[in-house]
Design a protein around this motif. Structure first.
Motif, mmCIF file in Angstrom:
data_model
loop_
_atom_site.group_PDB
_atom_site.id
_atom_site.type_symbol
_atom_site.label_atom_id
_atom_site.label_comp_id
_atom_site.label_asym_id
_atom_site.label_seq_id
_atom_site.Cartn_x
_atom_site.Cartn_y
_atom_site.Cartn_z
ATOM 1 N N ALA A 97 0.828 -1.211 0.000
ATOM 2 C CA ALA A 97 0.000 0.000 0.000
ATOM 3 C C ALA A 97 0.864 1.263 0.000
ATOM 4 C CB ALA A 97 -0.928 -0.011 1.211
ATOM 5 N N ALA A 98 2.115 1.142 -0.440
ATOM 6 C CA ALA A 98 3.016 2.305 -0.430
ATOM 7 C C ALA A 98 2.732 3.225 -1.611
ATOM 8 C CB ALA A 98 4.467 1.843 -0.474
ATOM 9 N N ASP A 99 3.126 4.473 -1.471
ATOM 10 C CA ASP A 99 2.985 5.449 -2.561
ATOM 11 C C ASP A 99 4.224 5.500 -3.443
ATOM 12 O OD1 ASP A 99 0.376 6.773 -1.673
ATOM 13 O OD2 ASP A 99 1.591 6.833 0.146
ATOM 14 N N VAL A 100 5.377 5.290 -2.820
ATOM 15 C CA VAL A 100 6.652 5.348 -3.546
ATOM 16 C C VAL A 100 7.526 4.194 -3.071
ATOM 17 C CG1 VAL A 100 8.743 6.718 -3.979
ATOM 18 C CG2 VAL A 100 6.533 7.887 -3.703
ATOM 19 N N VAL A 101 8.121 3.464 -4.010
ATOM 20 C CA VAL A 101 9.083 2.419 -3.656
ATOM 21 C C VAL A 101 10.385 2.710 -4.391
ATOM 22 C CG1 VAL A 101 9.540 -0.050 -3.511
ATOM 23 C CG2 VAL A 101 7.177 0.757 -3.600
ATOM 24 N N VAL A 102 11.469 2.835 -3.636
ATOM 25 C CA VAL A 102 12.778 3.104 -4.241
ATOM 26 C C VAL A 102 13.676 1.906 -3.980
ATOM 27 C CG1 VAL A 102 14.767 4.633 -4.318
ATOM 28 C CG2 VAL A 102 12.505 5.583 -3.827
ATOM 29 N N MET A 103 14.069 1.229 -5.053
ATOM 30 C CA MET A 103 14.923 0.040 -4.917
ATOM 31 C C MET A 103 16.385 0.464 -5.025
ATOM 32 S SD MET A 103 13.305 -2.759 -4.277
ATOM 33 C CE MET A 103 14.663 -3.839 -4.680
ATOM 34 N N ALA A 104 16.928 0.942 -3.894
ATOM 35 C CA ALA A 104 18.325 1.359 -3.882
ATOM 36 C C ALA A 104 19.260 0.222 -3.484
ATOM 37 C CB ALA A 104 18.493 2.546 -2.928
ATOM 38 N N LEU A 143 7.613 -5.427 -9.025
ATOM 39 C CA LEU A 143 6.869 -4.234 -8.597
ATOM 40 C C LEU A 143 6.397 -3.442 -9.809
ATOM 41 C CD1 LEU A 143 9.251 -3.003 -5.743
ATOM 42 C CD2 LEU A 143 6.941 -3.917 -5.423
ATOM 43 N N ALA A 144 7.269 -3.326 -10.809
ATOM 44 C CA ALA A 144 6.925 -2.554 -12.007
ATOM 45 C C ALA A 144 5.812 -3.251 -12.777
ATOM 46 C CB ALA A 144 8.159 -2.361 -12.879
ATOM 47 N N ALA A 145 5.907 -4.576 -12.912
ATOM 48 C CA ALA A 145 4.895 -5.322 -13.668
ATOM 49 C C ALA A 145 3.533 -5.242 -12.985
ATOM 50 C CB ALA A 145 5.327 -6.779 -13.832
ATOM 51 N N ALA A 146 3.529 -5.155 -11.649
ATOM 52 C CA ALA A 146 2.252 -5.082 -10.925
ATOM 53 C C ALA A 146 1.501 -3.788 -11.254
ATOM 54 C CB ALA A 146 2.487 -5.188 -9.424
ATOM 55 N N ALA A 147 2.247 -2.735 -11.601
ATOM 56 C CA ALA A 147 1.645 -1.458 -12.023
ATOM 57 C C ALA A 147 0.483 -1.035 -11.141
ATOM 58 C CB ALA A 147 1.215 -1.526 -13.493
ATOM 59 N N VAL A 148 0.703 -0.995 -9.824
ATOM 60 C CA VAL A 148 -0.345 -0.574 -8.884
ATOM 61 C C VAL A 148 -0.627 0.911 -9.100
ATOM 62 C CG1 VAL A 148 -0.920 -0.261 -6.434
ATOM 63 C CG2 VAL A 148 0.297 -2.329 -7.194
ATOM 64 N N PRO A 149 -1.895 1.297 -9.349
ATOM 65 C CA PRO A 149 -2.203 2.712 -9.586
ATOM 66 C C PRO A 149 -1.789 3.578 -8.399
ATOM 67 C CG PRO A 149 -4.097 1.327 -10.120
ATOM 68 C CD PRO A 149 -3.088 0.443 -9.447
ATOM 69 N N GLY A 150 -1.139 4.697 -8.661
ATOM 70 C CA GLY A 150 -0.753 5.623 -7.600
ATOM 71 C C GLY A 150 0.567 5.270 -6.931
ATOM 72 N N ARG A 151 1.151 4.116 -7.274
ATOM 73 C CA ARG A 151 2.434 3.723 -6.674
ATOM 74 C C ARG A 151 3.561 3.962 -7.671
ATOM 75 N NH1 ARG A 151 3.394 -2.391 -4.604
ATOM 76 N NH2 ARG A 151 3.718 -2.764 -6.830
ATOM 77 N N THR A 152 4.520 4.783 -7.254
ATOM 78 C CA THR A 152 5.657 5.130 -8.109
ATOM 79 C C THR A 152 6.818 4.211 -7.781
ATOM 80 O OG1 THR A 152 4.914 7.430 -8.052
ATOM 81 C CG2 THR A 152 7.157 7.014 -8.848
ATOM 82 N N VAL A 153 7.346 3.525 -8.787
ATOM 83 C CA VAL A 153 8.409 2.535 -8.592
ATOM 84 C C VAL A 153 9.702 3.039 -9.227
ATOM 85 C CG1 VAL A 153 9.143 0.174 -9.109
ATOM 86 C CG2 VAL A 153 6.751 0.635 -8.496
ATOM 87 N N VAL A 154 10.725 3.161 -8.387
ATOM 88 C CA VAL A 154 12.000 3.740 -8.816
ATOM 89 C C VAL A 154 13.111 2.710 -8.644
ATOM 90 C CG1 VAL A 154 13.642 5.626 -8.458
ATOM 91 C CG2 VAL A 154 11.188 5.998 -8.040
ATOM 92 N N GLY A 155 13.895 2.497 -9.701
ATOM 93 C CA GLY A 155 15.030 1.584 -9.619
ATOM 94 C C GLY A 155 16.344 2.328 -9.694
#
Ligand code: CTP
Ligand code: CA
Length: 235
Positions: A97-104, A143-155
């Motif tokens: 349920a996150a808004d932003v995920v950063v895979m650092a 995470l990117a393939a799931a394409a959850v609306p409103g969730r920004t995925v950063v690699g």
């Protein structure tokens, strides 16, 4: 010195950051690991918390000083993990349920196909030892393939590229493979990148266009990346 922005422009958002480097056990006393310190990921967590976000760090073997800094952040939950599989589980759970995920985090691409229950002995293996490795799950791609609306995925993509064009080529190919909302490119080598206090990054969007560039301390780069994320989310 660069003043930290004081705007609470991430208030109400939950930001999940994976940081550090995973370790894959070979036997009870050995692992396959990497040189990630966790500094850039923890800098992003710190910056996001300062800007009002609720932050979760999925922390894989942070350097001792970095772990201490992460533990001292208020409004930040630290979830320790060891292996790529543990990092995948924790990141997916906390990101649901996150808004932003950063895979650092530097996530192992391969792990030993079997883990020896007892210490591997030279006498049992002889002059050369061949390890059989198997692929780990790709968290960012999932995470990117799931394409959850409103969730920004950063690699992140750390590449050993000789110049900017080569870095961009590698980054664009990686973006096409993995499909994040943003990919942060940086050049690494035996000395640059891992463990350093400064960073130099190019951020590309889904179609490979350069959307931002930031150099300087890992805190400066962190704030610039958050600016880019906010701009993307407002469109
Ligand atoms: N990543 C991930 N899960 C993995 C491997 C990588 O989520 N099993 C994420 C990293 O956290 C990073 C991004 O994918 O945000 C890019 O990692 P990188 O190692 O540069 O890309 P790979 O796809 O693993 O490609 P390669 O190592 O072959 O360059
Ligand atoms: Ca990799």
């Amino acid at each position: 010195a660069v003043a930290d922005p004081v705007d609470l422009d991430l208030e109400g958002l939950h930001v999940v950051v994976s940081a550090g480097g995973t370790r894959e056990p070979l036997d009870p006393v050995r692992f396959l690991g990497n040189r990630s310190s966790g500094k850039q990921g923890v800098a992003i967590a710190r910056a996001a918390a300062l800007r009002g976000a609720r932050v979760t760090i999925v922390a894989a073997h942070l350097d001792t000083d970095v772990a201490a800094a992460a533990g001292a952040l208020s409004g930040v939950e630290v979830v320790p993990v060891g292996t790529a599989a543990e990092l995948a589980d924790a990141t997916e759970r906390h990101s649901a349920a996150a808004d932003v995920v950063v895979m650092a985090a530097a996530v192992a691409d391969y792990r030993p196909a079997s883990i020896s229950e007892s210490k591997i002995k030279k006498d049992d293996t002889g002059d050369a030892l061949t390890l059989v490795l198997e692929r780990t799950p790709d968290v960012l791609a999932g995470l990117a393939a799931a394409a959850v609306p409103g969730r920004t995925v950063v690699g992140f993509a750390a590449e050993t590229a000789p110049d900017r064009d080569a870095l961009l080529d590698l980054g664009r190919a990686k973006m096409a493979r993995k499909g994040a909302d943003l990919l942060v490119l940086n050049a690494v080598g035996w000395t640059a990148g891992f463990g350093a206090d400064a960073n130099s990054t190019i951020v590309i969007g889904r179609d490979g266009d350069v959307v931002a560039e930031a150099s300087g301390s890992k805190d400066t780069v962190a704030h610039a990346l958050l600016d880019t994320i906010i701009t993307l989310r407002s469109h």
